[in-house]
Design a protein around this motif. Structure first.
Motif, mmCIF file in Angstrom:
data_model
loop_
_atom_site.group_PDB
_atom_site.id
_atom_site.type_symbol
_atom_site.label_atom_id
_atom_site.label_comp_id
_atom_site.label_asym_id
_atom_site.label_seq_id
_atom_site.Cartn_x
_atom_site.Cartn_y
_atom_site.Cartn_z
ATOM 1 N N TRP A 1 -3.560 -4.333 -22.072
ATOM 2 C CA TRP A 1 -2.776 -5.453 -21.551
ATOM 3 C C TRP A 1 -3.155 -6.758 -22.242
ATOM 4 N N LEU A 2 -4.458 -6.912 -22.552
ATOM 5 C CA LEU A 2 -4.883 -8.126 -23.256
ATOM 6 C C LEU A 2 -4.242 -8.198 -24.633
ATOM 7 N N ARG A 3 -4.273 -7.057 -25.376
ATOM 8 C CA ARG A 3 -3.675 -7.057 -26.705
ATOM 9 C C ARG A 3 -2.174 -7.298 -26.623
ATOM 10 N N TRP A 4 -1.557 -6.745 -25.554
ATOM 11 C CA TRP A 4 -0.113 -6.927 -25.384
ATOM 12 C C TRP A 4 0.221 -8.389 -25.148
ATOM 13 N N VAL A 5 -0.598 -9.082 -24.347
ATOM 14 C CA VAL A 5 -0.392 -10.504 -24.114
ATOM 15 C C VAL A 5 -0.556 -11.289 -25.409
ATOM 16 N N GLY A 6 -1.515 -10.831 -26.287
ATOM 17 C CA GLY A 6 -1.667 -11.480 -27.572
ATOM 18 C C GLY A 6 -0.470 -11.271 -28.485
ATOM 19 N N ALA B 1 0.838 -1.202 0.000
ATOM 20 C CA ALA B 1 0.000 0.000 0.000
ATOM 21 C C ALA B 1 0.871 1.249 0.000
ATOM 22 N N ILE B 2 1.954 1.213 0.789
ATOM 23 C CA ILE B 2 2.837 2.395 0.829
ATOM 24 C C ILE B 2 3.454 2.650 -0.549
ATOM 25 N N VAL B 3 3.969 1.558 -1.168
ATOM 26 C CA VAL B 3 4.609 1.734 -2.482
ATOM 27 C C VAL B 3 3.597 2.184 -3.520
ATOM 28 N N ALA B 4 2.374 1.629 -3.466
ATOM 29 C CA ALA B 4 1.360 1.995 -4.458
ATOM 30 C C ALA B 4 0.941 3.457 -4.284
ATOM 31 N N LEU B 5 0.856 3.921 -3.037
ATOM 32 C CA LEU B 5 0.479 5.313 -2.817
ATOM 33 C C LEU B 5 1.542 6.259 -3.349
ATOM 34 N N ILE B 6 2.809 5.882 -3.150
ATOM 35 C CA ILE B 6 3.871 6.796 -3.575
ATOM 36 C C ILE B 6 4.009 6.797 -5.091
ATOM 37 N N SER B 7 4.047 5.613 -5.708
ATOM 38 C CA SER B 7 4.399 5.553 -7.132
ATOM 39 C C SER B 7 3.311 4.900 -7.970
ATOM 40 N N GLY B 8 2.042 5.044 -7.559
ATOM 41 C CA GLY B 8 0.972 4.407 -8.309
ATOM 42 C C GLY B 8 0.738 5.006 -9.683
ATOM 43 N N ASP B 9 1.098 6.287 -9.858
ATOM 44 C CA ASP B 9 0.814 6.934 -11.143
ATOM 45 C C ASP B 9 1.932 6.734 -12.157
ATOM 46 N N LEU B 10 2.919 5.917 -11.820
ATOM 47 C CA LEU B 10 4.017 5.732 -12.772
ATOM 48 C C LEU B 10 3.688 4.667 -13.805
ATOM 49 N N ILE B 11 3.009 3.595 -13.379
ATOM 50 C CA ILE B 11 2.800 2.475 -14.300
ATOM 51 C C ILE B 11 1.616 2.758 -15.211
ATOM 52 N N PHE B 12 0.496 3.152 -14.630
ATOM 53 C CA PHE B 12 -0.725 3.332 -15.422
ATOM 54 C C PHE B 12 -0.995 4.818 -15.581
ATOM 55 N N THR B 13 -0.686 5.323 -16.772
ATOM 56 C CA THR B 13 -0.879 6.753 -16.989
ATOM 57 C C THR B 13 -2.247 7.060 -17.575
ATOM 58 N N SER B 14 -2.851 6.070 -18.251
ATOM 59 C CA SER B 14 -4.141 6.316 -18.878
ATOM 60 C C SER B 14 -5.243 6.388 -17.832
ATOM 61 N N PRO B 15 -6.211 7.315 -17.980
ATOM 62 C CA PRO B 15 -7.220 7.478 -16.942
ATOM 63 C C PRO B 15 -8.274 6.381 -16.901
ATOM 64 N N LYS B 16 -8.564 5.717 -18.047
ATOM 65 C CA LYS B 16 -9.679 4.778 -18.060
ATOM 66 C C LYS B 16 -9.204 3.354 -17.798
ATOM 67 N N ILE B 17 -9.891 2.686 -16.883
ATOM 68 C CA ILE B 17 -9.466 1.346 -16.511
ATOM 69 C C ILE B 17 -9.741 0.363 -17.644
ATOM 70 N N ARG B 18 -10.779 0.626 -18.424
ATOM 71 C CA ARG B 18 -11.140 -0.289 -19.501
ATOM 72 C C ARG B 18 -10.062 -0.338 -20.582
ATOM 73 N N SER B 19 -9.563 0.852 -20.923
ATOM 74 C CA SER B 19 -8.534 0.889 -21.968
ATOM 75 C C SER B 19 -7.249 0.228 -21.478
ATOM 76 N N ILE B 20 -6.963 0.363 -20.176
ATOM 77 C CA ILE B 20 -5.764 -0.280 -19.632
ATOM 78 C C ILE B 20 -5.862 -1.788 -19.784
ATOM 79 N N LEU B 21 -7.033 -2.328 -19.408
ATOM 80 C CA LEU B 21 -7.191 -3.781 -19.470
ATOM 81 C C LEU B 21 -7.127 -4.284 -20.902
ATOM 82 N N MET B 22 -7.782 -3.559 -21.838
ATOM 83 C CA MET B 22 -7.734 -3.982 -23.238
ATOM 84 C C MET B 22 -6.314 -3.932 -23.775
#
Lengths: 106, 95, 187
Positions: C85-90, C62-83
Motif C-alpha cells: 500500500w505504501l508503494r502504491w501511494v508512492g 464487524a458483520i461486513v468484515a466477517l463476511i467479506s474480509g478475505d476479499l480485499i486482502f488476499t496476501s497472508p502477511k500483514i507486512r507485505s500488505i502494508l509495504m
C-alpha cells in the motif's frame, strides 16, 4: 487561498467544457470515450479540490469532515471512472462495433 | 467568491446541454450512455456548488457522494445489459 | 476487473495446506484490517460521535468484515500488505501528473479545427508480464487514464487490447508504465 481555489475552479470548468465539446466533435463512439473518460475525471478532480480548499478555510471540525468527504468522492471517481469507461468499451466490442478509421473518411 | 461559485454553477448547468444533445440524438445506444455518464459527472460537482451557495455543504456533499455512486452503478448496469443485445449497431450511423 | 473474484477463489486451495493456527491468524489480519477501514469510513460518513452511532458502526462493520474480509486482502502477511500500500501511494502522484498531461493532449485535439486529420484511431494488442489480478487491474486503469489510450480488453493470460487515438500514443506502450506497476507490485 481564495485565489488558488478560483484558479482551480476555472481550470476545472475549462476541462469540463473541453470534455463536453469533445463528446460532440469526435467522429465515433470509441474516440468519444477519450474526452468523456479523461477530461471529466480531471475536471471533477480540480473542481473538488477547489471546493475542498474553500471549505477548509474556516478551521472547524465540521468543515474538516466535509473536506474529508469531498476527498473521498475524488478517490471514488478516480477508481470508478476508468472502470465505467472500460464497461462501455466492452459492451461496444461485444456488440461488434467497428472503430472509425482514417480510411473511412475518404 | 460567492458570485464566482454562482457563475461557475450556471456555466456548468449550461454545459450540460452539450452531452444532452449526445444523449438524445446519439447514433447508437452506447453514445447515449456516454452522454448520460458525462451529465452525471457534471451533476456531482454542481450539487456541491449548490451546497456552497446555500451554505449547507455538509448536507449536499452526502447527496453528491450518493449521486457519484448511483452514476457509476447505472452506467455499469446499463452497459452490462446492452452488451447482450444483438443489432446494437442497427441504428443508422451519421458521421 | 471483473475477473478478480474467481481467481482469488482459486487461490483458496493453497491456504488449506497451512497449519490450523496460521490459517486462523491470516483470517484475523485481513478481517481486522478491513474492519478498521470500514469503521473509519463509517465515522467519516456519519459525522456523529455519540455512543449510539459508534456502537452501531462497530456492529455493522464487524458483520461486513466477517463476511467479506478475505476479499480485499488476499496476501497472508500483514507486512507485505502494508509495504504494497505504501508503494502504491508512492505511485499515485506520478499517475496524477500523467493524467494531467493526458488531459492537455486531449484538450489540444478537441479544440483543434482540423481534428479529423490529426487523429488515427486503431486498436493494438500486446502481452503483459504482470501476474496478479491487482497489478493487471491497476495497469489497465492507468492505461485508461493516460494519454490517448483506452483499455479495450484484458484477458486472463495477460493479453491487453488498447484503443489508441493516434499512432504516437500507442508506441509508448507497454514500456515505462508497466515497469512502474511491476515495481509497485514486486513482480
Amino acid at each position: 487561498m481564495n485565489i488558488l481555489a478560483a484558479i482551480l475552479l476555472i481550470g476545472g470548468l475549462i476541462f469540463f467544457a473541453g470534455g463536453a465539446i469533445g463528446i460532440l466533435r469526435f467522429p465515433d463512439f470509441y474516440s468519444r470515450l477519450h474526452p468523456a473518460g479523461k477530461l471529466d475525471t480531471a475536471g471533477q478532480f480540480m473542481m473538488m479540490a477547489a471546493v475542498a480548499l474553500f471549505v477548509l478555510q474556516d478551521l472547524s471540525w465540521q468543515s474538516f469532515l466535509t473536506a474529508a468527504k469531498i476527498i473521498l468522492i475524488v478517490i471514488f471517481v478516480f477508481i470508478t471512472s476508468p472502470t465505467a469507461t472500460h464497461a462501455i468499451v466492452d459492451a461496444g466490442v461485444r456488440a461488434g462495433l467497428k472503430p472509425w478509421t482514417k480510411a473511412e473518411r475518404l | 467568491m460567492d458570485t464566482l461559485f454562482l457563475y461557475s454553477g450556471a456555466f456548468l448547468a449550461i454545459l450540460m446541454f452539450l452531452p444532452l444533445y449526445r444523449a438524445v440524438f446519439g447514433p447508437t445506444i452506447l453514445d447515449r450512455l456516454i452522454g448520460v455518464n458525462a451529465i452525471g459527472s457534471k451533476t456531482t460537482v454542481l450539487l456541491i456548488i449548490v451546497g456552497l451557495i446555500y451554505n449547507r455543504v455538509d448536507m449536499f456533499v452526502d447527496i453528491a457522494l450518493a449521486y457519484a455512486l448511483l452514476n457509476f452503478i447505472a452506467v455499469l448496469a446499463a452497459s452490462r445489459y446492452f452488451q447482450k443485445k444483438r443489432g446494437l449497431y442497427a441504428e443508422k450511423r451519421s458521421d | 476487473m471483473k475477473k478478480a473474484l474467481p481467481s482469488s477463489r482459486a487461490d483458496k486451495p493453497t491456504d488449506s495446506n497451512l497449519s490450523q493456527t496460521k490459517r486462523f491468524r491470516q483470517f484475523n489480519f485481513g478481517t481486522l484490517l478491513s474492519f478498521f477501514i470500514l469503521f473509519g469510513l463509517w465515522v467519516v460518513l456519519s459525522g456523529r460521535f455519540d455512543g449510539f452511532h459508534l456502537v452501531l458502526g462497530v456492529i455493522s462493520s464487524a458483520i461486513v468484515a466477517l463476511i467479506s474480509g478475505d476479499l480485499i486482502f488476499t496476501s497472508p502477511k500483514i507486512r507485505s500488505i502494508l509495504m504494497l500500500w505504501l508503494r502504491w501511494v508512492g505511485y499515485v502522484p506520478w499517475l496524477v501528473f500523467q493524467v494531467f498531461l493526458a488531459n492537455l493532449q486531449v484538450m489540444y485535439l478537441t479544440f483543434h479545427p482540423r481534428m479529423l486529420d490529426l487523429i488515427d484511431p486503431h486498436i493494438i494488442e500486446f502481452d503483459s508480464r504482470l501476474k496478479s489480478d491487482y497489478a493487471r487491474t491497476t495497469f489497465a486503469n492507468s492505461i485508461t487514464l493516460t494519454p490517448g489510450t483506452i483499455t479495450v480488453n484484458a484477458t486472463v493470460l495477460g493479453r491487453f487490447a488498447v484503443h489508441c487515438i493516434n499512432t504516437k500514443s500507442g508506441q509508448a506502450l507497454p514500456g515505462k508504465m508497466e515497469a512502474k506497476v511491476a515495481k509497485v507490485f514486486n513482480e
